[in-house]
Design an enzyme around this catalytic site. Structure first.
Site, PDB file in Angstrom:
ATOM      1  N   ASP A  96       0.040  -0.273   4.607  1.00 22.71           N
ATOM      2  CA  ASP A  96      -0.062  -1.038   3.359  1.00 22.71           C
ATOM      3  C   ASP A  96      -0.342  -2.381   3.309  1.00 22.71           C
ATOM      4  O   ASP A  96      -0.093  -3.193   2.634  1.00 22.71           O
ATOM      5  CB  ASP A  96       1.018  -0.865   2.438  1.00 22.71           C
ATOM      6  CG  ASP A  96       2.380  -1.494   2.466  1.00 22.71           C
ATOM      7  OD1 ASP A  96       2.642  -1.705   3.891  1.00 22.71           O
ATOM      8  OD2 ASP A  96       2.875  -1.282   1.830  1.00 22.71           O
ATOM      9  N   GLU A  97      -0.624  -3.333   4.526  1.00 21.11           N
ATOM     10  CA  GLU A  97      -0.617  -4.450   4.704  1.00 21.11           C
ATOM     11  C   GLU A  97      -1.614  -5.008   6.022  1.00 21.11           C
ATOM     12  O   GLU A  97      -1.580  -4.269   7.117  1.00 21.11           O
ATOM     13  CB  GLU A  97       0.801  -5.099   5.220  1.00 21.11           C
ATOM     14  CG  GLU A  97       0.942  -6.637   5.215  1.00 21.11           C
ATOM     15  CD  GLU A  97       2.298  -6.779   5.433  1.00 21.11           C
ATOM     16  OE1 GLU A  97       2.615  -8.028   5.245  1.00 21.11           O
ATOM     17  OE2 GLU A  97       3.264  -6.008   5.616  1.00 21.11           O
TER      18      GLU A  97
END
Length: 397
Positions: A96-97
């Site tokens: 998620d990054e």
């Protein structure tokens, strides 16, 4: 991404919007742990790593969902696909990054792109994110944490005295609670203190990482955004928290077997072998120890990993109830490059294969190195989408 797992569940089921939602392992078990939660749940005091029973006590109307990793992988792939529509200089660092290098654009264009990315992720995927805009990776990471959810923060080097230095040291990326505790022992309490600390003292306390932290605190970070970095991995491991503390050797052996199988599957998927293995043992009182063993010949087979892990565990277990077990393979090399150390027991078998090996070498020399391999199954066709993982393989199954 903001509360990624919870946000994906809300996007999948809009009836959850505005409600306190948490993702937790062992939902049916009282000892389940919160993985992440929505901001509505956070407002009630719920947070990651909190026991499920405690979270429900704080928030009786908490909606708890089991993790759906296939769903999260799909959402992650969609998110990175959108990022790559702006530039190919995208470096995923987790599910998620990621980092995006927009230095090819001038003026206010990077800020407009950041806003465009945020709007598209929200409109097309129904997923909120926070973005940090800065001259390097460290400052961008720090900026991305400054306003959540749906924040866009700019952090320049000239902003450090006002925006960064007053913060507690443990809020600095790269400083965990244990490192912060060590820093407090020499009266370093804020990021300002890190930036102005004595370099030699930091090195003595934290090794080479001490000097690196001082550079980061001063806004110095020359790491490039590297799209190929997602292929770098130094270890493959897995751990399992038991549903209840146990001293039952059969149960422990079964957990070790499942972990060995999981690690083996992931290593074979990556076509790597490991020459060093770690076993993590966490007791019921949360005391944790890690023990390692180097093997003579690199391995990736389930039975071999289980043998090494079982030997490590039963050699170091003190008989107290076990809470968590983990197995990690390290010192990874590609299987095709691994050199088997011949010994008196394997030489005869290897010698039998010499005519076959000689034939393979001739064919590969004439038609290319991949035309024929011994004991290697053909790869299944994979998506051309670049992937990363919880340990950098999370987009591949």
């Amino acid at each position: 991404m903001n509360s990624f797992y919870a946000s994906v569940e809300i996007a999948y089921d809009p009836s959850l919007k505005g409600k306190p939602v948490a993702i937790a392992g062992n939902v049916e078990e009282r000892k389940g742990i919160i993985v992440t939660c929505s901001y509505e749940a956070r407002a009630k005091g719920v947070k990651a790593t909190m026991p499920l029973w405690e979270a429900r006590k704080l928030c009786p109307d908490l909606i708890v969902k089991k993790p759906n990793f296939d769903r999260y992988r799909s959402a992650s792939m969609a998110m990175f696909t959108i990022l790559r529509e702006y530039t190919d200089k995208v470096e995923p660092v987790s599910i998620d990054e990621g980092y995006v290098d927009l230095s090819e654009f001038s003026g206010t264009k990077p800020l407009l792109i950041a806003k465009s990315i945020q709007n598209r992720l929200l409109e097309e995927l129904l997923l909120p994110c926070s973005i940090g805009v800065a001259p390097n990776k460290f400052l961008a990471k720090m900026a991305s944490d400054m306003k959540k959810p749906l924040g866009i923060s700019i952090l320049r080097k000239r902003d450090l005295p006002e925006k960064l230095w007053p913060l507690p040291a443990n809020e600095m990326h790269g400083i965990g609670e244990k490192t912060a505790e060590k820093l407090r022992s020499i009266q370093i309490n804020t990021i300002y203190d890190v930036a102005h600390a004595d370099t030699i003292q930091l090195k003595n306390l934290l090794g080479i990482n001490g000097a690196r932290l001082k550079e980061r605190a001063n806004g110095i970070d020359d790491r490039k955004v590297d799209p190929d970095a997602i292929y770098d991995f130094k270890s493959i491991g897995n751990s399992s928290t038991l549903s209840k503390n146990t001293t039952n050797e059969a149960e422990i052996q079964e957990v070790l077997r499942k972990l060995a199988k999981s690690v083996s599957v992931r290593m074979k998927r990556k076509e790597v072998v490991a020459s060093k293995f770690f076993v993590t043992i966490r007791y019921g009182n949360l005391k944790t120890i890690t023990r390692s063993k180097k093997v003579e010949n690199p391995i990736n087979k389930e039975d071999d990993i289980l043998f090494v892990a079982s030997h490590l565990f039963f050699s170091h277990w003190d008989g107290e109830p076990i809470r968590l077990l983990g197995i990690t393979g390290q010192d990874l090399v590609e299987k095709s490059e691994a050199v088997k150390q011949l010994d008196l027991f394997s030489f005869e078998n290897d010698a039998k294969d010499e005519p076959l090996v000689e034939l393979m070498n001739k064919l590969n020399g004439k038609y290319g190195s991949q035309v024929i391999k011994k004991g290697v199954k053909a790869n299944k066709k994979e998506s051309s989408t670049v992937g990363t993982s919880f340990n950098k393989d999370f987009l591949r199954e």
